[in-house]
Structures are given as C-alpha cells and as structure tokens.
Design a protein around this motif. Structure first.
Motif, PDB file in Angstrom:
ATOM      1  N   HIS A 153      -7.289  -5.103  -2.836  1.00  0.00           N
ATOM      2  CA  HIS A 153      -7.578  -6.114  -3.852  1.00  0.00           C
ATOM      3  C   HIS A 153      -6.514  -6.099  -4.952  1.00  0.00           C
ATOM      4  CE1 HIS A 153     -11.371  -6.650  -1.841  1.00  0.00           C
ATOM      5  NE2 HIS A 153     -11.638  -5.367  -1.966  1.00  0.00           N
ATOM      6  N   ALA A 154      -6.034  -4.924  -5.321  1.00  0.00           N
ATOM      7  CA  ALA A 154      -4.972  -4.839  -6.324  1.00  0.00           C
ATOM      8  C   ALA A 154      -3.676  -5.438  -5.791  1.00  0.00           C
ATOM      9  CB  ALA A 154      -4.769  -3.388  -6.747  1.00  0.00           C
ATOM     10  N   HIS A 210       0.857  -1.175   0.000  1.00  0.00           N
ATOM     11  CA  HIS A 210       0.000   0.000   0.000  1.00  0.00           C
ATOM     12  C   HIS A 210       0.901   1.237   0.000  1.00  0.00           C
ATOM     13  CE1 HIS A 210      -3.923  -1.754   0.442  1.00  0.00           C
ATOM     14  NE2 HIS A 210      -3.541  -2.473   1.458  1.00  0.00           N
ATOM     15  N   SER A 219      -5.384   0.068  -3.129  1.00  0.00           N
ATOM     16  CA  SER A 219      -6.414  -0.978  -3.061  1.00  0.00           C
ATOM     17  C   SER A 219      -5.836  -2.292  -2.554  1.00  0.00           C
ATOM     18  CB  SER A 219      -7.031  -1.188  -4.443  1.00  0.00           C
ATOM     19  OG  SER A 219      -7.805  -2.368  -4.478  1.00  0.00           O
ATOM     20  N   GLU A 238      -3.426  -7.793  -3.557  1.00  0.00           N
ATOM     21  CA  GLU A 238      -3.614  -9.247  -3.538  1.00  0.00           C
ATOM     22  C   GLU A 238      -3.454  -9.844  -4.939  1.00  0.00           C
ATOM     23  OE1 GLU A 238      -6.663  -9.387   0.283  1.00  0.00           O
ATOM     24  OE2 GLU A 238      -7.460  -9.482  -1.750  1.00  0.00           O
ATOM     25  N   LYS A 239      -3.961  -9.159  -5.947  1.00  0.00           N
ATOM     26  CA  LYS A 239      -3.819  -9.655  -7.318  1.00  0.00           C
ATOM     27  C   LYS A 239      -2.352  -9.687  -7.736  1.00  0.00           C
ATOM     28  CE  LYS A 239      -8.070 -10.511  -8.456  1.00  0.00           C
ATOM     29  NZ  LYS A 239      -8.484 -11.930  -8.720  1.00  0.00           N
ATOM     30  N   ALA A 240      -1.578  -8.696  -7.294  1.00  0.00           N
ATOM     31  CA  ALA A 240      -0.152  -8.682  -7.621  1.00  0.00           C
ATOM     32  C   ALA A 240       0.557  -9.891  -7.018  1.00  0.00           C
ATOM     33  CB  ALA A 240       0.479  -7.382  -7.128  1.00  0.00           C
ATOM     34  N   PHE A 276       5.128  -3.037  -6.912  1.00  0.00           N
ATOM     35  CA  PHE A 276       3.724  -2.671  -7.124  1.00  0.00           C
ATOM     36  C   PHE A 276       3.233  -1.912  -5.899  1.00  0.00           C
ATOM     37  CE2 PHE A 276      -0.864  -3.374  -7.030  1.00  0.00           C
ATOM     38  CZ  PHE A 276      -1.220  -3.075  -8.347  1.00  0.00           C
ATOM     39  N   SER A 301      -0.212   0.319  -4.454  1.00  0.00           N
ATOM     40  CA  SER A 301      -1.604   0.657  -4.735  1.00  0.00           C
ATOM     41  C   SER A 301      -2.320   1.017  -3.445  1.00  0.00           C
ATOM     42  CB  SER A 301      -2.318  -0.525  -5.405  1.00  0.00           C
ATOM     43  OG  SER A 301      -3.700  -0.265  -5.574  1.00  0.00           O
TER      44      SER A 301
END
Length: 303
Positions: free
Chosen positions: A222-223, A191, A220, A225-227, A216, A218
């Motif tokens: 969720h973003a 974050h 978010s 976690e996707k990374a 990365f 972000s």
C-alpha cells in the motif's frame, strides 16, 4: 454367478502417495508421515501394484507424477476429503488442529475478505494463523518448517514441487499525470529484497541498459502504491491493483517488457497428523478459488 473379487484401496496408502506427490520427495513424505523412507516407498509400491500402473517416477532430485499419478492425485484428494468429512459428521468431531498459512502481502487483502473467513466459518475448531511476507521470506519459512501451507510466487527463490495456482500479471505502473520515464534515471518505488516484483523490475531495466534508482522502499504494498499515485516513482504491480490515480505504462515510454511469475501452493515439510485434514481442507478451498484466476475473481465473487 461367481462373485467378482475387487481390490480395495487402502486410505493410508493414498495419504502417503498424496504427501509424496505434494512434497516431491519420499524423504520429505517420510518426515511428515513419521515413517521411514523405505516404509513410504513400500506403500507407494503397494498402491502401484493394486492399481497396476506406475504413479511416481523416481529421480536424483525427488519424485514426479506420471500421467496416471496426476489423475489419481486429483481423485484421491476428493476421496479423502469426503472420507474425513463423513467421519467428522458421524463422530461429532469437526476438523481441528492448527494451520499456519503463509501469503504474499500483495494478495492478503483479497484472501482475507473472501477465502479465509469462509474456511473459518466452516471449521471453527481449527486454529488458523495467517502470516504475510515476501515470497522469498515465505520460501525460507517453508524450508524451516515454520509454515504448514503457503502461496508463494516462483521468484526470487523458486521452491521444488508445489502446485500451480495462477499466472500473475505484472505491469509498469506510473502516476496518472507526468512522465517519470523521461528522466535520465528511472525513479522506482520498490519492496525490499526477496520481492518477486522488485526482481522483475530491476532485471528488466538492467537487461535493457536503462538507468534506475530507488526513491522509495517499503515492505508495504500500500505504501508503494501511494508513492506511485503521488508521482514520486513508477513501480511494478499486478494489473488488477491499478487505481484511478495510476496508469499502465510500457514500451511507448521506453520501458522494457516484464516477465511473469507463477503463484504456487506449497505444503510444509512437517504437518502434525491431527492437523493434516484441516490443512488439506484449506488447500482444497484455495485450489477451488484461486486456480487459473488468482484472488481477484475470488474477491469479486458475489456472496
């Protein structure tokens, strides 16, 4: 037989005591209750005289509860809740006012599908606004009186006072396949600033002398976690947020242990008199659902 004269508790004294205990400051209580500091101090003193026991210890950094004060705080909450509820039922007026609730983004999903809909169903006349941000930003909004109630982690900017709700369970999370920790510099998904878990990750790696770099960033969760799921990086998340595409990693892959955080419930410094019963009602529901277990068990509770 002679009648025994019993002392009566003044509910206004209890309200002032409750606010002072919640905010940890007579000055903050005076501001919220629209009274002078001396008036709040006198109310607390009168309550202590009625009960024959000291309730608050005064110090240079504010006030703290004595053992008797702690017990009274718990029981006074229930008494005032019952009083306000009874008054609403018999006068035909439900709870009203406005509540601006701050939540860490990581826990918003669980609270939005369980706790907050229940509150709104029981109190449809309350104007509830829920806002999400990092704990650091929520702490700033509280100090600027932009929130009436907030759940805030005690990092990176710990606030005085507040009530403990639950201990978080941060873990290192990596993709299901691959060992990213074998690289010369550990790739992180983070974050932005003011995030408690960003601070935990960087603090642990730097204390261990482990090189790292952000691949990365972000706002978010969720973003982030996707990374991790995509194999771009590792990150720190709550253990309960691990998905089938992730795995918990740790010392066996050379990562240092992580400290925990504590989620605490904080009241705003300025709450309008008409909104105070609604703020207390939401605080009561949050305590009931989140204390010691956090939002995960609340979200999985059968309807």
């Amino acid at each position: 037989m002679a009648e025994v004269q019993a002392s009566a508790l003044d509910l206004e004294l209890l309200r002032s005591f409750q606010v002072a205990a919640q905010l940890g400051s007579l000055a903050a209580a005076a501001e919220q209750r629209h009274r002078t500091i001396s008036a709040i101090s006198m109310q607390i003193k009168r309550l202590e005289e009625v009960l024959g026991s000291r309730l608050l210890e005064r110090g240079p950094r504010g006030v703290t509860l004595t053992a008797t004060g702690e017990a009274l705080l718990q029981e006074s909450r229930e008494l005032l809740r019952l009083h306000d509820g009874m008054l609403s039922r018999f006068t035909g007026r439900g709870l009203g006012g406005k509540v601006r609730l701050g939540l860490p983004e990581d826990y918003a999903r669980e609270l939005l599908v369980d706790v907050l809909p229940e509150f709104m169903a029981h109190h449809p006349d309350v104007l509830l606004e829920a806002v999400t941000a990092t704990s650091g930003e929520l702490a700033r909004q509280l100090t600027r009186s932009q929130l009436t109630l907030a759940v805030v982690l005690d990092r990176p900017h710990p606030l005085p006072g507040g009530e403990a709700l639950w201990q978080t369970s941060p873990v290192w999370a990596g993709p299901r396949v691959g060992r990213l920790t074998e690289r010369a510099s550990v790739p992180l998904a983070l974050h932005e600033v003011d995030c408690p878990y960003r601070e935990l990750a960087i603090e642990a790696l730097e204390a261990a002398g482990t090189a790292w770099h952000a691949v990365f960033t972000s706002t978010s969760i969720h973003a982030v976690e996707k990374a991790v799921e995509a194999g771009l990086a590792i990150s720190v998340i709550d253990r309960q947020r691990l998905t089938p595409a992730m795995r918990e990693i740790g010392r066996d892959e050379g990562l240092p242990p992580l400290r925990t955080c504590e989620a605490r419930l904080h009241f705003g410094r300025r709450i309008e008199e008409a909104s105070r019963p609604a703020v207390e009602a939401l605080a009561t529901l949050l305590r009931e659902r989140l204390r010691e277990c956090g939002p995960w068990r609340a979200a999985s509770r059968p309807v």
